[in-house]
Design a protein around this motif. Structure first.
Motif, PDB file in Angstrom:
ATOM      1  N   ILE A 280      34.728 -87.329 149.398  1.00 25.52           N
ATOM      2  CA  ILE A 280      35.873 -86.761 150.121  1.00 25.52           C
ATOM      3  C   ILE A 280      35.543 -86.575 151.598  1.00 25.52           C
ATOM      4  O   ILE A 280      36.361 -86.081 152.371  1.00 25.52           O
ATOM      5  N   ASP A 281      34.340 -86.996 151.989  1.00 22.78           N
ATOM      6  CA  ASP A 281      33.917 -86.962 153.386  1.00 22.78           C
ATOM      7  C   ASP A 281      34.885 -87.823 154.203  1.00 22.78           C
ATOM      8  O   ASP A 281      35.006 -89.023 153.982  1.00 22.78           O
TER       9      ASP A 281
ATOM     10  N   VAL B 145      31.492 -84.676 146.317  1.00 14.83           N
ATOM     11  CA  VAL B 145      32.380 -83.611 146.773  1.00 14.83           C
ATOM     12  C   VAL B 145      31.592 -82.313 146.935  1.00 14.83           C
ATOM     13  O   VAL B 145      31.722 -81.596 147.930  1.00 14.83           O
ATOM     14  N   TYR B 146      30.742 -82.005 145.966  1.00 10.23           N
ATOM     15  CA  TYR B 146      29.853 -80.846 146.075  1.00 10.23           C
ATOM     16  C   TYR B 146      28.951 -80.990 147.293  1.00 10.23           C
ATOM     17  O   TYR B 146      28.748 -80.040 148.063  1.00 10.23           O
ATOM     18  N   ASP B 147      28.409 -82.182 147.475  1.00 12.41           N
ATOM     19  CA  ASP B 147      27.491 -82.433 148.587  1.00 12.41           C
ATOM     20  C   ASP B 147      28.173 -82.141 149.916  1.00 12.41           C
ATOM     21  O   ASP B 147      27.578 -81.548 150.830  1.00 12.41           O
ATOM     22  N   TYR B 148      29.421 -82.533 150.030  1.00  9.30           N
ATOM     23  CA  TYR B 148      30.143 -82.351 151.286  1.00  9.30           C
ATOM     24  C   TYR B 148      30.675 -80.930 151.434  1.00  9.30           C
ATOM     25  O   TYR B 148      30.592 -80.326 152.508  1.00  9.30           O
TER      26      TYR B 148
ATOM     27  N   PHE C 156      35.458 -78.311 140.319  1.00  9.37           N
ATOM     28  CA  PHE C 156      34.871 -79.625 140.589  1.00  9.37           C
ATOM     29  C   PHE C 156      34.267 -79.726 141.979  1.00  9.37           C
ATOM     30  O   PHE C 156      33.431 -80.589 142.229  1.00  9.37           O
ATOM     31  N   THR C 157      34.634 -78.855 142.883  1.00  8.10           N
ATOM     32  CA  THR C 157      34.019 -78.911 144.207  1.00  8.10           C
ATOM     33  C   THR C 157      32.670 -78.206 144.238  1.00  8.10           C
ATOM     34  O   THR C 157      31.819 -78.525 145.064  1.00  8.10           O
ATOM     35  N   ASP C 158      32.446 -77.251 143.352  1.00  7.36           N
ATOM     36  CA  ASP C 158      31.175 -76.528 143.308  1.00  7.36           C
ATOM     37  C   ASP C 158      30.230 -77.041 142.229  1.00  7.36           C
ATOM     38  O   ASP C 158      29.138 -76.521 142.064  1.00  7.36           O
ATOM     39  N   ASP C 159      30.658 -78.048 141.495  1.00  3.53           N
ATOM     40  CA  ASP C 159      29.843 -78.575 140.394  1.00  3.53           C
ATOM     41  C   ASP C 159      29.092 -79.808 140.876  1.00  3.53           C
ATOM     42  O   ASP C 159      29.683 -80.846 141.141  1.00  3.53           O
ATOM     43  N   SER C 160      27.770 -79.697 140.950  1.00  2.00           N
ATOM     44  CA  SER C 160      26.968 -80.793 141.510  1.00  2.00           C
ATOM     45  C   SER C 160      26.899 -82.007 140.602  1.00  2.00           C
ATOM     46  O   SER C 160      26.482 -83.079 141.034  1.00  2.00           O
ATOM     47  N   VAL C 161      27.300 -81.870 139.332  1.00  2.66           N
ATOM     48  CA  VAL C 161      27.235 -83.007 138.409  1.00  2.66           C
ATOM     49  C   VAL C 161      28.619 -83.513 138.008  1.00  2.66           C
ATOM     50  O   VAL C 161      28.727 -84.387 137.159  1.00  2.66           O
ATOM     51  N   TYR C 162      29.683 -82.962 138.599  1.00  4.48           N
ATOM     52  CA  TYR C 162      31.035 -83.411 138.248  1.00  4.48           C
ATOM     53  C   TYR C 162      31.116 -84.921 138.450  1.00  4.48           C
ATOM     54  O   TYR C 162      30.811 -85.429 139.534  1.00  4.48           O
ATOM     55  N   PRO C 163      31.540 -85.665 137.432  1.00  3.03           N
ATOM     56  CA  PRO C 163      31.434 -87.130 137.496  1.00  3.03           C
ATOM     57  C   PRO C 163      32.485 -87.790 138.382  1.00  3.03           C
ATOM     58  O   PRO C 163      33.545 -87.221 138.652  1.00  3.03           O
TER      59      PRO C 163
END
Length: 487
Positions: free
Chosen positions: A57-58, A264-267, A339-346
């Motif tokens: 989403i970056d 998304v989590y990363d960003y 899903f934005t805070d979940d580092s493994v959300y697929p």
């Protein structure tokens, strides 16, 4: 004396190295940069990079969720103004897809073809080559559907910094042929990359369904442009077998360990960019107007409050005006942190619900047989099921039944909603079908783009080919349609 000792040490070192000169070649090998890499590792890396690009989403690399109007920006609003040049999004996509995905697949393919294998191992190698081809097709379609004409026949040659651009219709034909070849190569009774396949973990039956579902998608993209070619692809897809449940969805599940985390989590979390995005009023109005409970999965309840007894007060969600200045993060609805805070959300590359809607459309266009209404219902139900809302689907379908008299709108709206986690496809399908009509950016009056412009450095390093491609596209403009966009 100290000087003499140093001279003796240097001379001794030279003599020692000279006596061992037959071993010096070993020191010319960089252990961190091996001369060759196992094709399986290249395949894994290509899968990861494709999933990261598709799910990101970056706004410097993927504007799908913005241009599909699922979100709008708060502070840095250039992308919500449909400006792709400010951060050279096309350049980032070229880099991510060509160098971090397609080149890895090309190298893996060359490695496999150069290896001597026994007759018994040939089916395994063929399966590996088939899986590579499927991802190549997926990747080139992504490039074409974003930009139109792109380098293809001369792409991925490190000695050619100015590859020719190929006509986008030609690329579609070529990748359709490559996909058919991949399907022919696949032997579901054998194996391929084993655990290095990070999407289906060597379930080749699912890979085959994925290939046929991709074949269906190619056909549907062409359906308003060339119904003859479309029907050939759609018929082959149906005969071979497309997805028949959410269990078939190709997902890349991240490990949760850097760098293999949900982008998304990363960003949002690692880079702290979550406050740059809010829901849009036009998408919220669409969902609430349909009494669509998926809104509670897509977005957060951050505007809810508590009464004097401590009980939760459910307040209406409020979206920002798309592409406007002044959308304040603290006063508007946020994306769901599940899903934005979940580092493994697929990242899901393709969905069963999408296949259902495409089957419904194929039937309405006379390119397949069956009940369009049944596939529409299955598509809506699959979308609710995937979000954990199975019990809501039946009532929703009663309230929002299929309308065959305006099937493009009926299918288009529900397909669009179901693609919330796949912004690129939602934007692409709204361009093709015309539903929903996406917003004009409020701050500058620019309409939703028909394509993404080329990388900013192409006119400088690849001028002649860039100019030819731009001319063929009707100009390197956001208003120049992709060839299949005939409305």
């Amino acid at each position: 004396m100290k000087k003499m000792k140093n001279i003796i040490f240097v001379i001794g070192s030279i003599l020692l190295l000279t006596s061992c000169n037959e071993d010096l070649e070993d020191y010319n090998v960089d252990p961190k940069n091996p001369e060759s890499v196992d094709a399986a590792y290249l395949f894994s890396y290509a899968q990861y990079n494709l999933a990261k690009q598709f799910g990101d989403i970056d706004y410097g690399s993927n504007v799908g969720r913005i241009w599909s109007n699922f979100t709008t920006q708060t502070t840095y609003i250039q992308e919500s103004q449909y400006d792709a040049s400010n951060r050279d999004i096309g350049g980032t996509i070229f880099d991510n897809i060509y160098t971090e995905n397609l080149y890895e697949l090309k190298t893996a393919k060359e490695t496999l073809r150069s290896d001597d294998v026994s007759e018994a191992e040939e089916p395994i190698r063929d399966n590996k080559l088939a899986l590579i081809k499927i991802l190549e097709v997926f990747s080139y379609q992504y490039l074409v559907d974003n930009m139109g004409d792109v380098p293809f026949t001369e792409a991925l040659d490190i000695n050619n910094s100015s590859p020719a651009y190929d006509d986008s219709e030609f690329i579609y034909e070529a990748i359709a042929d490559s996909l058919s070849n991949a399907i022919t190569l696949l032997d579901v009774s054998s194996t391929s990359f084993g655990d290095n396949d990070l999407i289906y973990y060597d379930d080749l039956a699912k890979w085959k369904k994925f290939a046929h579902s991709l074949q269906l998608k190619l056909g549907i993209r062409l359906s308003k442009y060339d119904s003859t070619k479309a029907q050939a692809l759609i018929s082959a897809a149906i005969a071979g077998g497309v997805f028949d449940s959410n269990d078939d969805n190709p997902e890349f599940v991240y490990s949760g360990t850097q760098p293999y985390v949900n982008p998304v989590y990363d960003y949002f979390v690692v880079d702290s960019r979550n406050t740059d995005f809010v829901a849009t009023e036009n998408f919220l109005e669409l969902l609430t107007g349909l009494n669509d409970t998926r809104v509670n999965v897509f977005y957060d309840d951050n505007l809810n409050t508590e009464d004097e007894d401590g009980d939760e007060v459910v307040n209406p969600m409020i979206g920002g005006v798309y592409g406007a200045t002044g959308n304040a993060y603290n006063t508007l609805t946020h994306l769901n942190p599940d899903f934005t805070d979940d580092s493994v959300y697929p990242t899901t590359l393709m969905e069963y619900s999408t296949v259902c809607f495409e089957m419904a459309e194929a039937i309405e266009r006379g390119l397949a047989t069956g009940s369009a209404e049944e596939y529409y219902n299955n598509g809506v139900t699959a979308s609710f099921d995937a979000l954990g809302l199975s019990s809501d689907a039946a009532a929703y379908l009663i309230a929002n039944p299929y309308d065959s008299s305006n099937f493009e709108e009926s299918i288009g709206i529900q397909k669009y909603i179901s693609l919330f986690h796949n912004g690129h496809e939602a934007w692409t399908e709204s361009r093709r079908l015309g539903y929903p009509v996406l917003a004009t950016a409020a701050s500058n009056g620019v309409e939703n783009p028909k394509r993404l412009i080329y990388p900013s450095d192409e006119p400088l390093i690849n001028e002649a080919n860039y100019n030819e491609a731009s001319s063929n596209m009707g100009g390197d403009l956001a208003t120049s349609p992709i060839f299949w966009d005939v409305d």
